[in-house]
Design a protein around this motif. Structure first.
Motif, mmCIF file in Angstrom:
data_model
loop_
_atom_site.group_PDB
_atom_site.id
_atom_site.type_symbol
_atom_site.label_atom_id
_atom_site.label_comp_id
_atom_site.label_asym_id
_atom_site.label_seq_id
_atom_site.Cartn_x
_atom_site.Cartn_y
_atom_site.Cartn_z
ATOM 1 N N THR A 136 0.817 -1.210 0.000
ATOM 2 C CA THR A 136 0.000 0.000 0.000
ATOM 3 C C THR A 136 0.852 1.262 0.000
ATOM 4 O OG1 THR A 136 -1.768 -1.154 1.179
ATOM 5 C CG2 THR A 136 -1.846 1.248 1.186
ATOM 6 N N ASP A 137 1.917 1.292 0.765
ATOM 7 C CA ASP A 137 2.763 2.483 0.836
ATOM 8 C C ASP A 137 3.396 2.784 -0.526
ATOM 9 O OD1 ASP A 137 2.200 2.847 3.502
ATOM 10 O OD2 ASP A 137 3.971 1.744 4.206
ATOM 11 N N LEU A 197 0.714 4.207 -2.797
ATOM 12 C CA LEU A 197 0.379 5.583 -2.433
ATOM 13 C C LEU A 197 1.415 6.550 -3.010
ATOM 14 C CD1 LEU A 197 -1.616 7.344 -0.834
ATOM 15 C CD2 LEU A 197 -0.065 7.163 1.131
ATOM 16 N N GLU A 227 -5.244 11.260 1.869
ATOM 17 C CA GLU A 227 -5.767 10.495 2.999
ATOM 18 C C GLU A 227 -6.441 9.236 2.468
ATOM 19 O OE1 GLU A 227 -8.134 12.735 5.741
ATOM 20 O OE2 GLU A 227 -7.123 14.618 5.210
ATOM 21 N N LEU A 228 -6.032 8.097 2.973
ATOM 22 C CA LEU A 228 -6.463 6.820 2.404
ATOM 23 C C LEU A 228 -7.972 6.669 2.333
ATOM 24 C CD1 LEU A 228 -3.878 4.290 3.890
ATOM 25 C CD2 LEU A 228 -4.175 4.911 1.494
ATOM 26 N N ASP A 229 -8.689 7.102 3.361
ATOM 27 C CA ASP A 229 -10.135 6.862 3.395
ATOM 28 C C ASP A 229 -10.951 8.097 3.045
ATOM 29 O OD1 ASP A 229 -10.026 4.076 4.121
ATOM 30 O OD2 ASP A 229 -9.296 4.746 6.064
ATOM 31 N N ARG A 263 -7.903 5.055 -1.061
ATOM 32 C CA ARG A 263 -7.583 3.631 -0.877
ATOM 33 C C ARG A 263 -8.124 2.801 -2.046
ATOM 34 N NH1 ARG A 263 -6.285 1.091 3.826
ATOM 35 N NH2 ARG A 263 -7.161 2.812 5.066
ATOM 36 N N LEU A 296 -6.107 3.324 -5.192
ATOM 37 C CA LEU A 296 -4.793 2.665 -5.175
ATOM 38 C C LEU A 296 -4.832 1.306 -5.839
ATOM 39 C CD1 LEU A 296 -3.345 3.290 -1.585
ATOM 40 C CD2 LEU A 296 -2.871 4.535 -3.685
#
Length: 433
Positions: A294-295, A298, A313-315, A352, A355
């Motif tokens: 995930t990192d 991103l 921001e992921l969410d 998210r 991604l």
């Protein structure tokens, strides 16, 4: 008859999903295993797909290519091997049009066309990525106008070389010891800004007419170039509205060049993940997504959007107010950024979710049942958004088998896709003869 849908396979090594190789065993030699590619190609031919599309980065082993098995074999050489083990499926090789020399490309692609008996295509690229420049010892990029002037010269020489030795010039006269009558050839004598060539190609330009021309790109220069030369365009629109506008524009440009716009085939990329139910298909995707970093993703998304990763921001949704682009910016990066933002806004995707939405491949993702995918494909074609698709498979060969049995089978039942090849050549099967 109902309008027939065109489908190519965009052949990735283990599959389009970046984690596909993690679900396979014995992947150490996958990138250079010609037998593996032959197996996938034979399966695609069993499904009566139009062609196999082999992309090529034309650069050194850097970045993305170190994170998963990457196709390293020269595409034209590999497709020549595949040609001997298949009979009808088209073979699309990616070769640069601003590096190297037109004579070499003309001979190479014409050779593939003869070896395959009329199934070859040249995917014309003009990319100037850092790995390409470094590998070729170049220290500067060309501005778009210069780049496409150079590419136009390259393709003009190639196509003229393909016409330089007509079949009628091969007189095969045993009595007078004359095999080729030079008075019946059309020698190329070209002196341009970037290239020069004075030659007759030592073989006819194709098995039954010249090879098919593919081209990928979305910039204004790329569209004009494709509308002049290409028989088919490999595109990356991620929403139907953008695809409709693109397709309409390039076909108008083709008509402006005196061409039949119906003979310019537009094929966006489509990444398909299938299941017996939509929930089953989503579980399949979630299992693959869970194997990704995930990192890392991103960071890649932030790079593509031109923003610091800390601003994502992921969410939350994307910070759309930070993504406004100038209409004057027509670069590939800007258009890709627009595609991502447009799709994310339309589907209300969080960062998210975005991604895991095929960032590295860049093409639209559809997750669902074969019937849902067939509905989507048919809708895009019938609404003028495309003439078909370059299909990306999540995991080979399981995903391709599912696509053929499910989606292709459904389209065949609806009378929208062939049950067998009608012709021997790619040009005829693709509908651009």
């Amino acid at each position: 008859m109902p309008r027939q849908i065109r489908l190519n396979l965009n052949l990735q090594t283990a599959g389009r999903h970046d984690a596909a190789w993690k679900q396979q065993t014995d992947t150490e030699h996958l990138a250079s295993d010609a037998d593996w590619y032959i197996r996938v190609a034979q399966l695609a031919e069993k499904g009566k797909l139009d062609a196999i599309f082999l992309a090529d980065s034309h650069g050194s082993l850097l970045g993305e290519s170190t994170r998963r098995p990457w196709r390293g074999l020269d595409p034209t050489v590999l497709l020549s091997a595949i040609a001997r083990e298949t009979n009808r499926i088209g073979l699309i090789s990616t070769v640069h049009a601003i590096y190297g020399h037109p004579f070499s490309v003309a001979r190479s692609i014409a050779s593939l066309d003869h070896v395959s008996k009329g199934r070859a295509a040249w995917n014309i690229i003009t990319s100037q990525t850092a790995p390409t420049l470094e590998a070729l010892g170049r220290d500067q990029t060309l501005d778009p106008e210069t780049r496409y002037r150079k590419a136009n010269e390259f393709v003009e020489i190639v196509t003229r070389l393909w016409e330089s030795l007509p079949q009628s010039a091969i007189v095969d006269d045993h009595e007078h010891d004359l095999y080729i009558d030079l008075t019946k050839t059309a020698p190329v004598d070209f002196e341009g800004e970037f290239y020069s060539s004075k030659a007759v190609l030592p073989l006819t330009g194709g098995h039954a007419g010249r090879p098919v021309l593919f081209q990928a790109g979305a910039s204004d220069h790329s569209r004009a170039f494709g509308a002049r030369w290409a028989d088919a365009l490999f595109t990356g629109q991620r929403t139907k509205d953008l695809a409709q506008r693109f397709s309409s524009h390039v076909k108008r440009l083709a008509a402006g060049n005196g061409r039949d716009p119906d003979k310019l085939v537009v094929l966006p990329g489509l990444f398909v993940i299938l299941g017996g139910t939509e929930a089953e298909a989503q579980r399949r995707k979630d299992e693959l997504d869970a194997l990704l970093d995930t990192d890392y993703l991103l960071g890649k998304l932030a790079e593509q959007l031109g923003l610091p990763a800390r601003e994502l921001e992921l969410d939350a949704e994307l910070p759309y107010e930070r993504l406004n682009r100038s209409d004057a910016d027509t670069s590939l990066e800007a258009r890709h950024r627009e595609q991502l933002a447009t799709e994310a806004r339309a589907r209300r995707l969080s960062v998210r979710q975005l991604l895991f939405n095929n960032l590295s491949g860049g093409h639209r993702v559809i997750v669902g049942t074969p019937e849902q995918v067939a509905d989507d494909i048919t809708d895009w074609v019938d609404s003028g958004a495309s003439d078909g698709f370059n299909i990306n498979i999540d995991v080979q060969t399981e995903g391709l088998e599912q696509f053929i049995d499910g989606v292709v089978g459904e389209l065949q039942a609806r009378g929208r896709f062939r049950r067998d090849y009608e012709y021997e050549t790619l040009r005829e099967n693709l509908g651009v003869a």
